[in-house]
Design an enzyme around this catalytic site. Structure first.
Site, mmCIF file in Angstrom:
data_model
loop_
_atom_site.group_PDB
_atom_site.id
_atom_site.type_symbol
_atom_site.label_atom_id
_atom_site.label_comp_id
_atom_site.label_asym_id
_atom_site.label_seq_id
_atom_site.Cartn_x
_atom_site.Cartn_y
_atom_site.Cartn_z
ATOM 1 N N GLU A 1 0.853 -1.086 0.053
ATOM 2 C CA GLU A 1 -0.088 -0.094 0.130
ATOM 3 C C GLU A 1 0.858 1.236 -0.082
ATOM 4 O O GLU A 1 1.822 1.251 0.790
ATOM 5 C CB GLU A 1 -0.838 0.096 1.301
ATOM 6 C CG GLU A 1 -1.915 -0.943 1.237
ATOM 7 C CD GLU A 1 -2.818 -0.852 2.476
ATOM 8 O OE1 GLU A 1 -3.762 -1.352 2.588
ATOM 9 O OE2 GLU A 1 -2.482 -0.044 3.423
ATOM 10 N N CYS A 2 0.654 2.277 -0.703
ATOM 11 C CA CYS A 2 1.025 3.638 -0.654
ATOM 12 C C CYS A 2 2.560 3.467 -0.764
ATOM 13 O O CYS A 2 3.175 3.314 -1.710
ATOM 14 C CB CYS A 2 0.585 4.129 0.437
ATOM 15 S SG CYS A 2 0.640 6.052 0.238
ATOM 16 N N GLY A 3 3.229 3.787 0.368
ATOM 17 C CA GLY A 3 4.719 3.726 0.185
ATOM 18 C C GLY A 3 5.317 2.400 0.070
ATOM 19 O O GLY A 3 6.182 2.201 -0.899
ATOM 20 N N MET B 1 5.234 2.265 -3.857
ATOM 21 C CA MET B 1 6.359 3.137 -4.420
ATOM 22 C C MET B 1 7.294 2.195 -4.313
ATOM 23 O O MET B 1 8.034 1.991 -5.499
ATOM 24 C CB MET B 1 6.650 4.177 -3.527
ATOM 25 C CG MET B 1 5.271 5.091 -3.629
ATOM 26 S SD MET B 1 5.586 6.662 -2.246
ATOM 27 C CE MET B 1 6.918 7.559 -2.530
ATOM 28 N N GLY C 1 -0.929 -0.698 -4.725
ATOM 29 C CA GLY C 1 -1.477 0.459 -5.032
ATOM 30 C C GLY C 1 -1.512 1.549 -4.102
ATOM 31 O O GLY C 1 -1.026 1.203 -2.871
#
Length: 447
Positions: A321-323, A326, A418
């Protein structure tokens, strides 16, 4: 069940300072409080936990219905001396995810914090507005933040005039919760945090009517329907590795607790400091945080990147998720334009934007069957990030409450990756699907 909510008239009113001060004062008295945060915020609960030495939890009425909110509140608060709930934004802000909504659902009395800097009689207008805007509103009184001592009698008089309770003041102090774009800085980034929290507790004991607060917190807990959670695994438990360090710290404690309740074993690791993933794991979770502040350390840890890449290439069940999402890209470009190589599981580059990107609550509509979702599932989630990706994915449709929508998410039989954050209690089948997939990966059978 003793419980009280500390809410604010707006963001920046001082509710986090006041909440932490009261928690510290309660602990100094030898009481055992438990704390909650309204909404999806990760950072305020870190400060609560820094004081209490135990986990703090989220109550989010966009993610969960009334019965689940009540169950989480009851579960974590039933053995505490008092549950202290911190609001989100302004008391009425946030629609279905507001502090007001939580107070209504849980029938909790509310003390509002007003930032009084630069005001005198105008304080009364704010008080009257919040007391009369909606009925019933559960607001029983006020704490006056940054109120000059010479104006205490004014505040007391306003409370009498408006037939509400005066719970004291929070004077100006040398401790300020610093902010960055994703919210407050984390406790680990504040020097001498323990001493500063102790000082806040002393200020609360001297200036806030703690005994009065405790009296008004003693209200019956309303009835609710209980959801039974049964383990999927007993003796042979799938081991799930979860990233947790300075860069990856946005973790819902209830997500971890639910996986444990389902029979999983949790193994934390650090993508910054460890050289590789824990051995014999059956699942992998890379939650969010601040990886953008640790790009050099993360990118230079090549053995960890290879360990994660190898595990995902072997189709280990993975949530990123998120970080964490990335981290799985080929590259991340920092604010100065410097490019750092990363895992390359997701093709493309992550880059900085000048404003929040796709910020706020969304519902995720699943386009196909995958690790976490069944086709047409509609799952509440939220996004909060300044970085964006060249390759956000297209296996989900994110729909805002106002109807705006976009494609996102990389969803396969073994991975969800995501920007949206997911709270497992939104739909416990998500956690069950992930746990079962981890068990299958490890050759374990449900019992």
């Amino acid at each position: 069940m003793k419980r009280i909510m500390i809410a604010g008239t707006g963001s920046g009113s001082g509710k986090t300072t006041v909440t932490c001060a009261i928690l510290q004062a309660l602990k100094n008295r030898g009481l055992m409080p438990v704390s909650f945060k309204c909404g999806p915020d990760y950072i305020d609960p870190m400060f609560h936990s820094e004081i209490l030495g135990t986990d703090s939890f989220n109550l989010d009425s966009f993610f969960c219905g009334r019965d689940m909110i009540m169950q989480l509140l009851d579960k974590h608060g039933k053995n505490a001396d008092i549950s202290l709930i911190e609001g989100v934004m302004g008391y009425y802000d946030g629609g279905g995810g507001s502090a007001y909504e939580i107070a209504q659902m849980t029938e909790t009395n509310v003390i509002l914090v007003i930032d009084c800097k630069g005001m005198s009689e105008s304080i009364g207008a704010i008080m009257k507005g919040f007391l009369t805007f909606k009925q019933k509103n559960n607001v029983i009184g006020f704490i006056f933040n940054k109120l000059p001592l010479r104006l205490i009698s004014l505040a007391e008089g306003l409370c009498r005039e408006l037939n509400t309770e005066f719970f004291g003041i929070m004077p100006q102090s040398d401790f300020v919760f610093e902010s960055r774009r994703l919210g407050l800085v984390t406790p680990d980034e504040i020097s001498d945090i323990k001493r500063k929290m102790e000082n806040l507790g002393i200020l609360a004991e001297e200036n806030i009517f703690i005994d009065k607060l405790l009296r008004f917190s003693d209200t019956p807990l309303p009835d609710y329907s209980y959801f039974e959670i049964s383990p999927l695994f007993y003796d042979n438990k799938p081991r799930i590795a979860i990233a947790h360090d300075e860069a990856f710290c946005f973790i819902y404690k209830d997500n971890i607790a639910l996986l444990k309740k389902l029979g999983c074993t949790i193994e934390f690791f650090s993508p910054i400091h460890d050289s590789q993933l824990p051995a014999d794991i059956c699942g992998l979770i890379l939650y969010g945080g601040y990886p953008e502040h640790y790009l050099a350390q993360l990118s230079s840890n090549k053995t960890m990147i290879e360990s994660i890449k190898k595990a995902i290439n072997c189709k280990i069940p993975t949530i990123a998720e998120c970080g964490g999402f990335m981290y799985l890209h080929e590259n991340i470009i920092d604010e100065s334009g410097k490019k750092y190589p990363f895992a390359g599981v997701i093709q493309g580059t992550v880059f900085k934007k000048n404003k929040l990107t796709r910020f706020g609550y969304v519902n995720l509509l699943a386009e196909n069957n995958s690790l976490l979702f069944k086709k047409s599932d509609n799952i509440a989630a939220h996004e909060f990030h300044y970085y964006d990706s060249e390759n956000n994915g297209s296996d989900l449709t994110a729909i805002k409450p106002d109807g705006r929508n976009w494609k996102c998410g990389h969803c396969s039989e073994f991975m969800y990756a995501g920007f949206p954050h997911i709270f497992f209690y939104t739909n416990m089948q998500i956690a069950e699907r992930f746990a079962r997939a981890c068990g299958r990966f490890g050759g374990l059978k449900n019992e």
